[in-house]
Design a protein around this motif. Structure first.
Motif, mmCIF file in Angstrom:
data_model
loop_
_atom_site.group_PDB
_atom_site.id
_atom_site.type_symbol
_atom_site.label_atom_id
_atom_site.label_comp_id
_atom_site.label_asym_id
_atom_site.label_seq_id
_atom_site.Cartn_x
_atom_site.Cartn_y
_atom_site.Cartn_z
ATOM 1 N N ARG A 161 0.828 -1.214 0.000
ATOM 2 C CA ARG A 161 0.000 0.000 0.000
ATOM 3 C C ARG A 161 0.859 1.261 0.000
ATOM 4 N NH1 ARG A 161 -3.118 -4.029 -0.314
ATOM 5 N NH2 ARG A 161 -5.050 -4.199 0.914
ATOM 6 N N ASN B 57 5.128 -5.080 8.808
ATOM 7 C CA ASN B 57 3.754 -4.669 8.497
ATOM 8 C C ASN B 57 2.960 -5.966 8.567
ATOM 9 O OD1 ASN B 57 1.344 -3.770 7.475
ATOM 10 N ND2 ASN B 57 2.075 -3.609 5.355
ATOM 11 N N PRO B 58 2.637 -6.399 9.797
ATOM 12 C CA PRO B 58 2.026 -7.732 9.944
ATOM 13 C C PRO B 58 0.528 -7.686 9.651
ATOM 14 C CG PRO B 58 2.229 -6.696 12.080
ATOM 15 C CD PRO B 58 2.744 -5.699 11.079
ATOM 16 N N TYR C 46 -3.025 -7.242 10.543
ATOM 17 C CA TYR C 46 -3.579 -6.601 11.753
ATOM 18 C C TYR C 46 -5.068 -6.296 11.674
ATOM 19 C CZ TYR C 46 -2.420 -2.457 8.875
ATOM 20 O OH TYR C 46 -2.287 -1.550 7.851
HETATM 21 N N1 GLN Z 1 -3.358 -1.815 5.104
HETATM 22 C C1 GLN Z 1 -3.903 -3.051 4.640
HETATM 23 C C2 GLN Z 1 -5.382 -2.893 4.342
HETATM 24 O O1 GLN Z 1 -6.016 -2.068 4.918
HETATM 25 C C3 GLN Z 1 -3.728 -4.120 5.694
HETATM 26 C C4 GLN Z 1 -2.350 -4.587 5.742
HETATM 27 C C5 GLN Z 1 -2.075 -5.458 6.929
HETATM 28 O O2 GLN Z 1 -2.917 -6.127 7.537
HETATM 29 N N2 GLN Z 1 -0.864 -5.405 7.282
HETATM 30 O O3 GLN Z 1 -5.919 -3.574 3.495
#
Ligand code: GLN
Length: 289
Positions: A99, A195-196, A198
């Motif tokens: 992203r 960037n796990p 989450y």
């Molecule tokens: N930012 C991503 C999203 O919103 C999630 C990435 C993550 O879980 N590390 O789709």
């Protein structure tokens, strides 16, 4: 290569966008599959009679665009390519599409270390396409990095992306869950980044279908409260970081304070929640003692 007039391309673009989708996705398709970058097109659009060269014909590109609109398939997967910072990366459904908000991690790292550090050992946990590690390794040829991922297929993509973007050899790829491939680096890391996954359970269920139906669950889903993996990473970090080593984590928009608490409980100092460009507390950083 097919010769085509600028006028024809501009008309084609308008027709495609009229069906749906956004400019950015269409630009990615034209650039990565068609071989025509937005800057080529812009600089030539003052002369609509001028010609450009296309790598694939317009029907071929249109079929991809239609599939993107019809199935909500991410254009990056259909083209097999994404752009991230100054990198052009291969992506497949085995890896999360990196992203744009994550790009800031590289700036956070340069703000912390500036030009003062000559040599440094870093690890990235859950590298996916390799975006973060490759950027760091390329920007800092004297640093040595280890990029890990639980998925061997993802790791192969990251490795391929590194080979395609440089001649350097300061990044290695290890397969395994979070800290487990890093046993031999205990107490040696100056920096660990992740960037796990989450996304909390409830949110995951409601994700837009272009994300939920295509991107790997293993890269997104963070358990009931979204913090399952972040918790594990923070709890074990003290074993692997050097004294005063940094941990940099990306988190969900509302997890900053909770991640900060976890860092405090695990004896981290210099803790800070760093906002992304939309003003969201997207990153939480700290150093071990
Ligand atoms: N930012 C991503 C999203 O919103 C999630 C990435 C993550 O879980 N590390 O789709």
């Amino acid at each position: 290569m097919l010769s085509i007039s600028v006028k024809e391309i501009l008309f084609w673009k308008k027709t495609q966008l009229f069906k749906g989708g956004d400019h950015e996705s269409l630009a990615l398709l034209l650039d990565s599959v068609g071989g025509i970058s937005t800057s080529d097109l812009n600089s030539l659009s003052i002369n609509p009679e001028g010609n450009l060269y296309l790598k694939k014909n317009l029907e071929f590109l249109e079929n991809i665009w239609n599939e993107h609109l019809l199935n909500s398939s991410p254009i990056q997967y259909l083209c097999g390519i994404t752009f991230w910072r100054d990198l052009k990366l291969k992506v497949t459904e085995k890896v999360l599409i990196p992203r744009s908000e994550t790009e800031l991690i590289i700036d956070i790292v340069s703000k912390i270390f500036g030009n003062s550090v000559q040599k440094l050992l870093f690890a990235e946990l859950g590298t996916g396409s390799g975006a973060i590690s490759i950027s760091l390794a390329l920007a800092n040829p004297l640093w040595y990095g280890i990029a890990t991922d639980i998925d061997q297929d993802a790791l192969e993509i990251a490795r391929e992306n590194f080979i395609n973007s440089s001649q350097q050899s300061n990044l290695k790829f290890y397969c395994g869950n979070w800290w487990s491939p890093l046993e031999s680096f205990k107490g040696k890391l100056d920096l660990a980044i992740s960037n796990p996954p989450y996304i909390p359970k409830d949110t995951y269920e409601k994700l837009p279908k272009e994300v939920k139906n295509f991107e790997p669950k293993v890269a997104l889903f963070g358990g009931e409260d979204g913090l399952k993996h972040i918790r594990e990473i923070i709890q074990k970090a003290p074993l692997f970081l050097k004294e005063k080593g940094w941990l940099i984590l990306e988190n969900h928009f509302d997890q900053g304070e909770k991640v900060k608490q976890l860092l405090i409980e695990n004896k981290f100092t210099s803790i800070e929640i760093v906002k992304d460009l939309s003003g969201i507390g997207r990153f939480t950083i700290g150093r071990y003692k």
